[in-house]
Design an enzyme around this catalytic site. Structure first.
Site, PDB file in Angstrom:
ATOM      1  N   LYS A  52      10.362   2.945  15.802  1.00  0.00           N
ATOM      2  CA  LYS A  52       9.123   3.240  15.064  1.00  0.00           C
ATOM      3  C   LYS A  52       7.931   2.659  15.825  1.00  0.00           C
ATOM      4  O   LYS A  52       8.018   1.569  16.388  1.00  0.00           O
ATOM      5  CB  LYS A  52       9.223   2.633  13.662  1.00  0.00           C
ATOM      6  CG  LYS A  52       8.078   3.002  12.723  1.00  0.00           C
ATOM      7  CD  LYS A  52       8.353   2.467  11.320  1.00  0.00           C
ATOM      8  CE  LYS A  52       7.270   2.833  10.324  1.00  0.00           C
ATOM      9  NZ  LYS A  52       7.560   2.349   8.961  1.00  0.00           N
ATOM     10  N   SER A 104      10.024   2.228   3.060  1.00  0.00           N
ATOM     11  CA  SER A 104       9.773   3.106   4.206  1.00  0.00           C
ATOM     12  C   SER A 104      10.948   3.392   5.131  1.00  0.00           C
ATOM     13  O   SER A 104      10.876   4.309   5.933  1.00  0.00           O
ATOM     14  CB  SER A 104       8.619   2.566   5.037  1.00  0.00           C
ATOM     15  OG  SER A 104       7.423   2.957   4.441  1.00  0.00           O
ATOM     16  N   SER A 151       7.399   5.647   5.221  1.00  0.00           N
ATOM     17  CA  SER A 151       6.557   5.868   6.381  1.00  0.00           C
ATOM     18  C   SER A 151       7.335   6.024   7.687  1.00  0.00           C
ATOM     19  O   SER A 151       6.768   6.493   8.671  1.00  0.00           O
ATOM     20  CB  SER A 151       5.570   4.705   6.522  1.00  0.00           C
ATOM     21  OG  SER A 151       6.246   3.499   6.806  1.00  0.00           O
TER      22      SER A 151
HETATM   23  N1  GLN Z   1       5.054   4.080   0.260  1.00  0.00           N
HETATM   24  C1  GLN Z   1       4.849   2.678   0.272  1.00  0.00           C
HETATM   25  C2  GLN Z   1       3.429   2.356   0.638  1.00  0.00           C
HETATM   26  O1  GLN Z   1       2.724   3.244   0.898  1.00  0.00           O
HETATM   27  C3  GLN Z   1       5.816   1.998   1.209  1.00  0.00           C
HETATM   28  C4  GLN Z   1       5.401   1.943   2.624  1.00  0.00           C
HETATM   29  C5  GLN Z   1       6.298   1.104   3.474  1.00  0.00           C
HETATM   30  O2  GLN Z   1       7.399   0.702   3.077  1.00  0.00           O
HETATM   31  N2  GLN Z   1       5.811   0.776   4.664  1.00  0.00           N
HETATM   32  O3  GLN Z   1       3.010   1.238   0.670  1.00  0.00           O
END
Ligand code: GLN
Length: 471
Positions: free
Chosen positions: A65, A164, A140
């Site tokens: 990532k 994410s 994400s």
């Molecule tokens: N969807 C969640 C957020 O927007 C989780 C994002 C994540 O785990 N980086 O914060």
């Protein structure tokens, strides 16, 4: 036992495999599929010279990532503000992987600074779901999930602050693990909300997930929150050995009804989830329904804490310490300089920085931030009670199907049903895993397990059995 990575590693050791083959194939597949799904922000074009012959992952391709820093390899966080950032050092996990001979084939697309759930806030355009291009792959860690799901690689790293790793794993039909907080070094992970951020593995099989996890979980003096690996070589043994069916009989699975019968949950997915539960029960698992209304408040508490930490963590991207400069400091006054540079952030990141700054401001801090910390403590103790005596929380990996790729990401309401079960693990620091258990058409169905601190050995053992039962 299903495992592509372990089979290759074994073949290579016996001299029965070509050390370049696996990486070559991954690069070929990436060249074909990346243009279709927009998986990578930076993709290596050719096979690196002098591949390592030794190491636990010698010759194994992996996707990383793009919020995990890689020396001499651009790391953008999918943001214009870091578009040209080439780190001078590597994250601890990257160093470990390279020492073991793994080959990083590219940096994957993601929501900007890991803020989002659909993979659509990237400054480099959205990643499409390899199972159906009209759908989001989840975020994400959208690119990492798509890289595994499309068959380019069998291993990838994502990061999980509020789901994410697990949401994109669930929406693309792969395995994903969010480790116990402190089990994997965060050194070199660009922070979003550091009290909840964890790097997590994603893989095409349960054995490979366990194998990758056994390698990346270790103590790191460079990360003050690192606690190291209490399992010795147990996780690697779980990866290599046949599934242990007895594990299902030694645990108590608890299904909080608030996380399943959520107002926004999808009926047909919930039905598939119940079907999966019956199957696990018929294999000897003890499953009971529980109720804990405070779990519905998890997203609210999470977002207050996440936005606050984000506004503080992202202050360093000011064009002085980090981040691109769009204007030269000698040309303008400081406020203009700061604002012009910070305009490089996308809308979702700006929104979160502003809300976080507001939450932490004088007069509101006690009302929002302090309250959220108290609520976090309360939720933690409730969950500890649920897990006492061998309990494991069981929920759908996602109680809704993947949303359309053109879903209006400024309307996060439909994600509420997804957020509560996933964010619970981050608020509490507990380990959690998502396991694919089948498909309905092109829609993958999955379950999520949340265990007590340092119970990854149990979660991964269950994943191996579950994979076989539903295989
Ligand atoms: N969807 C969640 C957020 O927007 C989780 C994002 C994540 O785990 N980086 O914060």
């Amino acid at each position: 036992m299903k495992s592509r990575v372990l089979n290759f590693v074994e073949d290579l050791r016996r001299g029965a495999a070509d050390q370049y083959k696996y990486v070559e194939k991954a690069l070929e597949e990436a060249a074909k599929k990346d243009p279709k799904f927009n998986i990578f922000i930076t993709l290596k074009g050719e096979i690196p010279e002098n591949l390592a012959l030794s190491g636990k992952l010698a010759g194994v391709p992996i996707a990383i990532k793009d919020n995990i820093v890689t020396k001499d390899l651009r790391t953008t966080c999918a943001s214009r503000i870091l578009e040209n950032f080439v780190p001078k050092y590597s994250a601890t996990v990257v160093k470990i992987l390279e020492k073991e001979g793994a080959v990083i084939i590219g940096k994957t697309n993601m929501d900007e600074f890991a803020m989002g759930a659909l993979g659509t806030t990237s400054a480099f355009g959205p990643t499409l779901n390899p199972l159906d291009v009209k759908l989001s792959p989840g975020g994400s860690s959208s690119g990492s999930a798509a890289a595994v799901s499309s068959g380019i690689v069998d291993l990838a790293l994502g990061s999980d602050t509020g789901g994410s790793v697990r949401l994109p794993a669930a929406w693309t039909g792969v395995f994903g693990l969010k480790p116990t907080y402190g089990a994997v070094s965060r050194f070199g992970l660009i922070s979003y909300a550091d009290s909840m951020d964890q790097i997590g593995p994603m893989a095409s099989t349960a054995s490979d997930l366990a194998y990758l996890y056994s390698i990346i979980s270790s103590f790191d003096p460079l990360d003050p929150t690192s606690s190291g690996n209490p399992w010795g070589d147990k996780i690697e043994r779980i990866a290599r050995e046949e599934p242990d069916y007895d594990i299902l009989r030694s645990i108590k699975l608890k299904v909080p009804k608030e996380l399943v019968e959520h107002p926004q949950a999808d009926d047909s997915i919930v039905k598939e989830f119940s079907r999966a539960l019956s199957k696990l029960e018929s294999e000897g698992a003890e499953i009971s329904e529980i109720s804990e209304p405070s779990l519905l408040k998890v997203p609210q508490v999470y977002y207050i804490i996440a936005f606050s930490e984000a506004s503080s963590n992202l202050a360093r991207f000011d064009g002085v310490r980090y981040g691109s400069r769009v204007i030269m400091p000698e040309e303008v006054d400081w406020d203009t300089y700061y604002m012009e540079n910070r305009a490089l952030f996308g809308w979702e990141v700006k929104r979160r920085i502003m809300l976080g700054a507001f939450i932490l401001s004088k007069g509101y801090y006690e009302m929002y931030y302090s309250m959220a910390l108290k609520a976090r403590g309360m939720i933690k103790s409730k969950v500890e009670q649920m897990l006492s005596g061998g309990g494991i929380i069981l929920t759908p990996g996602s109680p809704i199907p993947p949303l359309p790729i053109d879903y209006d990401a400024t309307d996060l309401s439909r994600l509420n049903a997804v957020d509560a079960p996933l964010m619970l693990a981050n608020l509490t620091g507990l380990p959690a895993i998502t396991i694919p258990v089948g498909k309905r058409g092109s829609i993958p169905i999955s379950i999520q397990l949340i265990g007590s601190l340092w119970s990854e050995d149990i979660l991964l053992s269950i994943a191996k059995v579950t994979e076989e039962i539903f295989g």
